[in-house]
Design a protein around this motif. Structure first.
Motif, PDB file in Angstrom:
ATOM      1  N   ASN A 124       0.783  -1.190   0.036  1.00 54.82           N
ATOM      2  CA  ASN A 124      -0.065   0.153  -0.250  1.00 54.82           C
ATOM      3  C   ASN A 124       0.816   1.198  -0.083  1.00 54.82           C
ATOM      4  O   ASN A 124       2.102   1.172   0.667  1.00 54.82           O
ATOM      5  N   LEU A 125       0.231   2.332  -0.564  1.00 53.34           N
ATOM      6  CA  LEU A 125       1.078   3.503  -0.813  1.00 53.34           C
ATOM      7  C   LEU A 125       0.973   4.532   0.282  1.00 53.34           C
ATOM      8  O   LEU A 125      -0.339   4.537   0.666  1.00 53.34           O
TER       9      LEU A 125
ATOM     10  N   ILE B  39      -5.611   1.358  -2.126  1.00 51.59           N
ATOM     11  CA  ILE B  39      -4.122   0.971  -2.226  1.00 51.59           C
ATOM     12  C   ILE B  39      -3.196   1.981  -2.531  1.00 51.59           C
ATOM     13  O   ILE B  39      -1.912   2.154  -2.236  1.00 51.59           O
ATOM     14  N   ALA B  40      -3.761   3.103  -3.675  1.00 53.80           N
ATOM     15  CA  ALA B  40      -2.927   4.132  -3.959  1.00 53.80           C
ATOM     16  C   ALA B  40      -3.870   5.420  -3.829  1.00 53.80           C
ATOM     17  O   ALA B  40      -4.552   5.775  -4.588  1.00 53.80           O
ATOM     18  N   GLY B  41      -3.683   5.845  -2.590  1.00 53.02           N
ATOM     19  CA  GLY B  41      -4.494   6.880  -1.978  1.00 53.02           C
ATOM     20  C   GLY B  41      -4.071   7.517  -0.652  1.00 53.02           C
ATOM     21  O   GLY B  41      -2.867   7.966  -0.482  1.00 53.02           O
ATOM     22  N   ILE B  42      -5.001   7.573   0.191  1.00 53.30           N
ATOM     23  CA  ILE B  42      -4.592   8.158   1.482  1.00 53.30           C
ATOM     24  C   ILE B  42      -4.672   7.035   2.544  1.00 53.30           C
ATOM     25  O   ILE B  42      -6.082   6.340   2.843  1.00 53.30           O
TER      26      ILE B  42
ATOM     27  N   HIS C 136      -4.302   4.378   9.201  1.00 56.59           N
ATOM     28  CA  HIS C 136      -3.576   3.534  10.238  1.00 56.59           C
ATOM     29  C   HIS C 136      -4.360   2.402  10.750  1.00 56.59           C
ATOM     30  O   HIS C 136      -5.569   2.699  10.850  1.00 56.59           O
ATOM     31  N   PRO C 137      -3.905   1.116  10.852  1.00 59.41           N
ATOM     32  CA  PRO C 137      -2.420   0.628  10.759  1.00 59.41           C
ATOM     33  C   PRO C 137      -2.059  -0.106   9.607  1.00 59.41           C
ATOM     34  O   PRO C 137      -1.317  -0.887   9.256  1.00 59.41           O
ATOM     35  N   THR C 138      -2.525   0.552   8.334  1.00 57.10           N
ATOM     36  CA  THR C 138      -2.181  -0.093   7.032  1.00 57.10           C
ATOM     37  C   THR C 138      -0.779  -0.075   6.729  1.00 57.10           C
ATOM     38  O   THR C 138      -0.192   0.877   7.345  1.00 57.10           O
ATOM     39  N   SER C 139      -0.154  -1.177   6.323  1.00 55.66           N
ATOM     40  CA  SER C 139       1.252  -1.342   5.995  1.00 55.66           C
ATOM     41  C   SER C 139       1.537  -0.596   4.867  1.00 55.66           C
ATOM     42  O   SER C 139       0.877  -0.849   3.678  1.00 55.66           O
ATOM     43  N   CYS C 140       2.356   0.214   4.857  1.00 51.81           N
ATOM     44  CA  CYS C 140       3.089   0.783   3.624  1.00 51.81           C
ATOM     45  C   CYS C 140       4.655   0.690   3.435  1.00 51.81           C
ATOM     46  O   CYS C 140       5.522   1.059   3.051  1.00 51.81           O
ATOM     47  N   SER C 141       5.025  -0.683   3.910  1.00 48.23           N
ATOM     48  CA  SER C 141       6.240  -1.024   3.806  1.00 48.23           C
ATOM     49  C   SER C 141       7.173  -0.953   2.529  1.00 48.23           C
ATOM     50  O   SER C 141       8.129  -0.399   2.555  1.00 48.23           O
TER      51      SER C 141
END
Length: 588
Positions: A288-289, A329-332, A335-340
């Motif tokens: 995710n971005l 997935i390409a947005g805002i 939390h707690p989405t991983s953006c690793s």
């Protein structure tokens, strides 16, 4: 008192002064960084933003690091710390507050004048070989959320006050990060780099005057906006949509991750709109971005696709409208989405979707797709060095070609990936073998894998390496095997990626696209990176350039004949008459 008006020469001098400061910051970090990520690969960026959080100068920086994000991080610093003082420094890496991903540590220093007025903010961003992740890697494609990453998250935490470092924070990092001495060396280099920026901006303010510098910034932004509007007035009007699909990895749908962009050019208004709202929701993985990477990836495509001479700053950005959706997935991200893995894989696919949309609007705009990133040749390697019995963690940069073709020229062969902008360096084999217990057995271009076209994309690169002795772990998140980079406007696709384990008996075992591989003594990993797509029909390419491609070993004589319709003499020169006949026959 009216605001001073600067002429063109004065503005040119002052932007070069600011960019010179950014270069001093990057030079400091490059020469003092402890890890190979900094002192060999140069995976870092330095920039300057105004007190109003507008991006001003980004010389020698990675586009995905700095186009959007420094403005958001500076705003976060000001929101969380309303009273800023000279001597403050802040450590930041939160993808929910303007940073790219947890692996990119940022030092922000407010430049405060003698009267206590905050004038600018200088930022140094450096990718870390280890940031405390649950696995020994800073790219965790398998992380289902930020907690699974396990990385330390710093949302603009004050790490220095009155120039004194908060040693509690340093000790926290040393206890969590696998290579504490390496991290601390990089941390001190980042502090030094940002302090150089602070010192130089204070000196510039004393020399020129703060009011005059403020006037310059406003006029420079206005000038940049006018340049951008004039260039966008040349883009054919209309709307185009395109998508680029990331290969499936654990946590994604089995068909992969399509990234969609709709671009609307409004030449009469000198504006362009990029609508990214029609993308899938965030996934339980690290692809995710962050918002900063989403916006930066879209801007990269715009600047690559309309010409490289437009200033990249807050002024030119005013002419680009980017529409995002929270939770995509390409947005805002929430939390707690991983953006690793936020800076590379899906970000690159987003850049491709915008670039291909631009190419659909008209010839001479957009670019072909660049190759996907993070094959094993750019992996994080870790283990215990048998020569010292000490643990090591480092990202290697043994090479990725990936450069896509543009309407103006052939690929940049050593681009690494589209978000990097060709700014990182490729590692010396000898130095990689010196600093890690690995041995590199092969690094070479793979012939006939370039994206054929009027302008060509890069050929693929093959790299093979393994442990010097004992075991090592290799962590990567490869993309582009199922969905190789596509050409545009008749251009061909570039070569796809692949990866294998070579056993001691020489048998090859295909490996997963995103995983951590433990290599035993006598084993190697074979990494094949993507090439890049071509721009325009191959049979319109200058025959002399095709002849040179054959001489360079990129293209075989058979491919020159079958794909480019170019006949060569025995000596390798162009057979002009035979080539003309071949192309005439193909056209009919």
């Amino acid at each position: 008192m009216s605001e001073p008006t600067l002429n063109g020469a004065e503005m040119a001098i002052l932007i070069n002064r600011f960019e010179g400061i950014a270069r001093k910051m990057t030079n400091t970090l490059y020469r003092t960084g402890r890890s190979g990520v900094l002192n060999r690969a140069r995976d870092f960026s330095c920039c300057i933003v105004t007190a109003g959080c507008e991006l001003l100068a980004t010389a020698d920086s990675l586009p995905i690091h700095v186009l959007v994000g420094p403005d958001m991080m500076a705003r976060t610093m000001m929101d969380f710390h309303p009273v800023l003082k000279r001597g403050d420094a802040f450590l930041h890496n939160s993808p929910y507050h303007g940073s790219s991903h947890a692996a990119d540590h940022v030092i922000l220093i407010p430049v405060v004048d003698d009267l206590g007025v905050h004038r600018y903010t200088v930022l140094t961003k450096a990718h870390q070989a280890d940031c405390g992740n649950a696995m020994p890697t800073t790219y965790m494609g398998s992380a289902r959320d930020v907690y699974a990453e396990g990385a330390l998250i710093f949302p603009a935490v004050r790490v220095q006050e009155n120039y004194a470092t908060n040693q509690d924070i340093v000790r926290m990092c040393e206890m969590r990060i696998r290579v504490p001495e390496q991290w601390k060396g990089d941390f001190l280099a980042m502090i030094g780099s940002a302090r150089i920026g602070e010192r130089e901006v204070l000196s510039l303010g004393a020399e020129i005057g703060w009011d005059r510098l403020e006037a310059f910034c406003g006029q420079w932004f206005d000038y940049s906006e006018k340049r951008m509007a004039a260039r966008l007035a040349m883009v054919p009007g209309g709307t185009a949509s395109a998508s680029s699909t990331h290969d499936p990895i654990p946590g994604t749908p089995p068909e992969g991750v399509p990234v969609v962009a709709t671009v609307t050019a409004r030449p009469r208004e000198g504006r362009i709109e990029i609508d990214l709202r029609d993308n899938i929701d965030a996934l339980p993985c690290g692809l995710n971005l962050s918002e900063a990477c989403t916006r930066s990836a879209a801007l990269i495509a715009v600047f690559n696709g309309i010409g490289g001479d437009i200033p990249r700053n807050a002024g030119s950005f005013r002419r680009v409208d980017i529409l995002l959706r929270e939770g995509a997935i390409a947005g805002i991200p929430r939390h707690p989405t991983s953006c690793s893995v936020s800076t590379t894989n899906v970000a690159d696919r987003l850049t491709h979707a915008v670039a291909v949309s631009l190419a659909q609007l008209g010839d001479g705009f957009g670019t072909a797709e660049f190759g996907a990133f993070l094959p094993p040749s750019s992996a994080v390697v870790s283990g215990v060095d048998p020569r010292t019995l000490q643990p090591f963690v480092n990202q290697i940069f043994l090479g990725c070609t990936t450069g896509g073709a543009t309407p103006l020229e052939d690929c940049w062969l050593t681009y690494l990936h589209v978000g990097n902008g060709g700014m990182c360096f490729i590692d010396s084999i000898e130095l990689d073998e010196l600093y890690q217990p690995i041995i590199v057995r092969d690094r070479r271009i793979i012939r006939d894998t370039e994206g054929a076209g009027w302008h060509i994309g890069a050929p693929s690169l093959r790299v093979e390496f393994g442990p010097l002795e004992g075991e090592i772990e290799v962590s990567y998140v490869s993309d582009g095997h199922i969905n190789p980079p596509h050409g545009v406007r008749g251009g061909g696709d570039g070569g796809g990626s692949d990866q294998f384990r070579r056993r001691p008996d020489e048998t090859l075992e295909r490996l997963e696209a995103a995983t951590t591989v433990r290599l035993a003594s006598g084993e190697t990993i074979v990494s094949i990176c993507c090439g890049g797509g071509g721009y325009g029909a191959p049979d319109t390419r200058d025959p002399a350039r095709v002849s040179q491609d054959v001489m360079d070993g990129w293209v075989s004589r058979r491919r020159a004949l079958d794909v480019y319709r170019v006949a060569l003499t025995e000596a390798g020169s162009v057979d002009v008459e035979a080539t003309a006949q071949l192309r005439l026959a193909a056209a009919s």
